[in-house]
Design a protein around this motif. Structure first.
Motif, PDB file in Angstrom:
ATOM      1  N   MET A  89       0.842  -1.192   0.000  1.00  0.00           N
ATOM      2  CA  MET A  89       0.000   0.000   0.000  1.00  0.00           C
ATOM      3  C   MET A  89       0.874   1.238   0.000  1.00  0.00           C
ATOM      4  N   SER A  90       0.410   2.331  -0.644  1.00  0.00           N
ATOM      5  CA  SER A  90       1.185   3.556  -0.743  1.00  0.00           C
ATOM      6  C   SER A  90       1.374   4.174   0.625  1.00  0.00           C
ATOM      7  N   ASN A  91       2.475   4.906   0.776  1.00  0.00           N
ATOM      8  CA  ASN A  91       2.732   5.601   2.032  1.00  0.00           C
ATOM      9  C   ASN A  91       1.905   6.863   2.153  1.00  0.00           C
ATOM     10  N   ASN A  92       1.338   7.349   1.028  1.00  0.00           N
ATOM     11  CA  ASN A  92       0.508   8.544   1.076  1.00  0.00           C
ATOM     12  C   ASN A  92      -0.713   8.287   1.941  1.00  0.00           C
ATOM     13  N   GLN A  93      -1.109   9.303   2.689  1.00  0.00           N
ATOM     14  CA  GLN A  93      -2.251   9.179   3.575  1.00  0.00           C
ATOM     15  C   GLN A  93      -3.498   9.728   2.884  1.00  0.00           C
ATOM     16  N   TYR A  94      -4.533   8.929   2.812  1.00  0.00           N
ATOM     17  CA  TYR A  94      -5.800   9.362   2.219  1.00  0.00           C
ATOM     18  C   TYR A  94      -6.843   9.286   3.308  1.00  0.00           C
TER      19      TYR A  94
ATOM     20  N   TYR B  10     -10.718   7.583  -4.160  1.00  0.00           N
ATOM     21  CA  TYR B  10      -9.437   7.215  -3.550  1.00  0.00           C
ATOM     22  C   TYR B  10      -8.412   6.868  -4.616  1.00  0.00           C
ATOM     23  N   ILE B  11      -8.821   6.063  -5.583  1.00  0.00           N
ATOM     24  CA  ILE B  11      -7.922   5.672  -6.668  1.00  0.00           C
ATOM     25  C   ILE B  11      -7.519   6.888  -7.494  1.00  0.00           C
ATOM     26  N   SER B  12      -8.501   7.757  -7.795  1.00  0.00           N
ATOM     27  CA  SER B  12      -8.235   8.930  -8.623  1.00  0.00           C
ATOM     28  C   SER B  12      -7.348   9.949  -7.928  1.00  0.00           C
ATOM     29  N   SER B  13      -7.328   9.923  -6.597  1.00  0.00           N
ATOM     30  CA  SER B  13      -6.565  10.922  -5.843  1.00  0.00           C
ATOM     31  C   SER B  13      -5.055  10.765  -5.992  1.00  0.00           C
ATOM     32  N   GLY B  14      -4.623   9.602  -6.453  1.00  0.00           N
ATOM     33  CA  GLY B  14      -3.187   9.361  -6.579  1.00  0.00           C
ATOM     34  C   GLY B  14      -2.563   8.804  -5.309  1.00  0.00           C
ATOM     35  N   SER B  15      -3.390   8.561  -4.294  1.00  0.00           N
ATOM     36  CA  SER B  15      -2.871   8.021  -3.033  1.00  0.00           C
ATOM     37  C   SER B  15      -2.406   6.581  -3.186  1.00  0.00           C
ATOM     38  N   ILE B  16      -2.869   5.928  -4.222  1.00  0.00           N
ATOM     39  CA  ILE B  16      -2.419   4.570  -4.517  1.00  0.00           C
ATOM     40  C   ILE B  16      -2.028   4.512  -5.988  1.00  0.00           C
ATOM     41  N   LYS B  17      -0.918   3.867  -6.253  1.00  0.00           N
ATOM     42  CA  LYS B  17      -0.399   3.797  -7.618  1.00  0.00           C
ATOM     43  C   LYS B  17      -0.716   2.438  -8.235  1.00  0.00           C
TER      44      LYS B  17
ATOM     45  N   ASP C 261      -3.593 -12.782  -0.648  1.00  0.00           N
ATOM     46  CA  ASP C 261      -2.623 -11.692  -0.656  1.00  0.00           C
ATOM     47  C   ASP C 261      -3.286 -10.328  -0.470  1.00  0.00           C
ATOM     48  N   GLY C 262      -4.416 -10.097  -1.147  1.00  0.00           N
ATOM     49  CA  GLY C 262      -5.087  -8.820  -1.017  1.00  0.00           C
ATOM     50  C   GLY C 262      -5.600  -8.306  -2.351  1.00  0.00           C
ATOM     51  N   THR C 263      -6.023  -7.056  -2.346  1.00  0.00           N
ATOM     52  CA  THR C 263      -6.576  -6.423  -3.542  1.00  0.00           C
ATOM     53  C   THR C 263      -5.618  -5.360  -4.050  1.00  0.00           C
ATOM     54  N   TYR C 264      -5.352  -5.376  -5.348  1.00  0.00           N
ATOM     55  CA  TYR C 264      -4.378  -4.465  -5.954  1.00  0.00           C
ATOM     56  C   TYR C 264      -5.030  -3.612  -7.049  1.00  0.00           C
ATOM     57  N   LEU C 265      -4.503  -2.409  -7.214  1.00  0.00           N
ATOM     58  CA  LEU C 265      -4.909  -1.553  -8.329  1.00  0.00           C
ATOM     59  C   LEU C 265      -4.181  -2.047  -9.562  1.00  0.00           C
ATOM     60  N   LYS C 266      -4.939  -2.348 -10.605  1.00  0.00           N
ATOM     61  CA  LYS C 266      -4.315  -2.855 -11.820  1.00  0.00           C
ATOM     62  C   LYS C 266      -3.393  -1.816 -12.435  1.00  0.00           C
TER      63      LYS C 266
ATOM     64  N   VAL D  23     -14.676  -6.503 -11.601  1.00  0.00           N
ATOM     65  CA  VAL D  23     -15.334  -6.857 -12.859  1.00  0.00           C
ATOM     66  C   VAL D  23     -15.035  -5.816 -13.931  1.00  0.00           C
ATOM     67  N   LEU D  24     -14.980  -4.541 -13.526  1.00  0.00           N
ATOM     68  CA  LEU D  24     -14.695  -3.462 -14.471  1.00  0.00           C
ATOM     69  C   LEU D  24     -13.232  -3.418 -14.894  1.00  0.00           C
ATOM     70  N   GLY D  25     -12.399  -4.200 -14.215  1.00  0.00           N
ATOM     71  CA  GLY D  25     -10.999  -4.263 -14.609  1.00  0.00           C
ATOM     72  C   GLY D  25     -10.103  -3.252 -13.931  1.00  0.00           C
ATOM     73  N   ILE D  26     -10.614  -2.596 -12.884  1.00  0.00           N
ATOM     74  CA  ILE D  26      -9.823  -1.588 -12.188  1.00  0.00           C
ATOM     75  C   ILE D  26      -8.984  -2.223 -11.077  1.00  0.00           C
ATOM     76  N   LEU D  27      -9.583  -3.173 -10.377  1.00  0.00           N
ATOM     77  CA  LEU D  27      -8.886  -3.840  -9.279  1.00  0.00           C
ATOM     78  C   LEU D  27      -8.621  -5.306  -9.620  1.00  0.00           C
ATOM     79  N   GLU D  28      -7.668  -5.874  -8.911  1.00  0.00           N
ATOM     80  CA  GLU D  28      -7.337  -7.292  -9.067  1.00  0.00           C
ATOM     81  C   GLU D  28      -7.236  -7.921  -7.677  1.00  0.00           C
ATOM     82  N   VAL D  29      -8.034  -8.932  -7.431  1.00  0.00           N
ATOM     83  CA  VAL D  29      -8.019  -9.635  -6.149  1.00  0.00           C
ATOM     84  C   VAL D  29      -7.098 -10.835  -6.250  1.00  0.00           C
ATOM     85  N   ARG D  30      -6.084 -10.862  -5.396  1.00  0.00           N
ATOM     86  CA  ARG D  30      -5.139 -11.976  -5.363  1.00  0.00           C
ATOM     87  C   ARG D  30      -5.419 -12.786  -4.106  1.00  0.00           C
ATOM     88  N   GLN D  31      -5.925 -13.964  -4.297  1.00  0.00           N
ATOM     89  CA  GLN D  31      -6.327 -14.800  -3.170  1.00  0.00           C
ATOM     90  C   GLN D  31      -5.180 -14.997  -2.192  1.00  0.00           C
TER      91      GLN D  31
END
Length: 240
Positions: free
Chosen positions: A1-6, A27-34, A75-80, A65-73
């Protein structure tokens, strides 16, 4: 996870999954997560947003489903990553408007902003004209990244000059969509002079307090912006 605080804000409105999905998009659009970085855990989101874990899972499912996030069993959820083929901007349009409703936003924006600029010409003060000029000066010398926010500021300032609280509220409520619109067009063209010229013409008409000239200048600006937006949309549809 990014060090930026949202700073997440608790969700209070319904339907909860829609509101939560929009919050995650902000949150995604804010740039807090890359792209490629990990989202906060479900427990962290639950604590920050004050919603149930089932709603969080549903919102994550929508964005997956929209292809923005990826769930890794396990491990967690990642921004594509950006090369996943789905742009966040086009997803935002589809999620908030639906593919067949872009024209509705275009039509509504035109009617709203033509009314706003007419009232602005009739009601604005000298101080407000000077403030609009300051935004215009910044617009002229800005980078492409800064131009988008200054463009939004220009239109919101004109709305404030109308002295109509309903129009101000409407334009403020759709500014995230306008931001997407402007960003799509500017990034596709790769320069901002064409848009600056349109804003300059609007400013000139307002400074002369000429309602008819204001309507004409804003109408020309929105026609240009609409034409460029539809070209971008058609290009994206062509590659999907």
């Amino acid at each position: 996870m990014s060090n930026n605080q949202y700073e997440f804000k608790p969700i209070q409105q319904n339907p909860i999954v829609v509101q939560l999905t929009r919050t995650l998009l902000d949150y995604i659009s804010s740039g807090s997560i890359k792209p490629g970085e990990k989202l906060p855990t479900e427990r962290q989101l639950q604590d920050n947003l004050g919603v149930g874990r089932s709603a969080i899972r549903e919102a994550i499912k929508v964005l997956t489903v929209l292809g923005i996030l990826e769930v890794r069993q396990g491990d967690g959820t990642y921004l594509k990553k950006a090369d996943s083929g789905l742009l966040l901007e086009s997803i935002e349009w589809g999620l908030f408007l639906g593919e067949n409703r872009i024209t509705d936003l275009i039509e509504a924006r035109k009617e709203i902003e033509l009314s706003i600029v007419k009232l602005a010409a009739e009601r604005c003060s000298d101080e407000e004209i000077n403030e609009l000029e300051m935004i215009l000066r910044k617009l002229k010398n800005s980078t492409i990244e800064d131009f988008v926010e200054l463009d939004i500021s220009f239109h919101l300032k004109v709305a404030q000059m109308s002295k109509n609280t309903v129009f101000i509220g409407i334009l403020s409520s759709i500014q995230s969509l306008l931001r997407t619109w402007i960003k799509l067009v500017i990034e596709d063209v790769g320069e901002t002079q064409f848009s600056y010229n349109d804003h300059y013409n609007v400013y000139q008409a307002i400074s002369k307090r000429d309602p008819d000239a204001c309507v004409e200048a804003m109408d020309n600006h929105l026609q240009d912006a609409t034409k460029r937006l539809m070209q971008v949309v058609e290009q994206k549809e062509g590659v999907e």
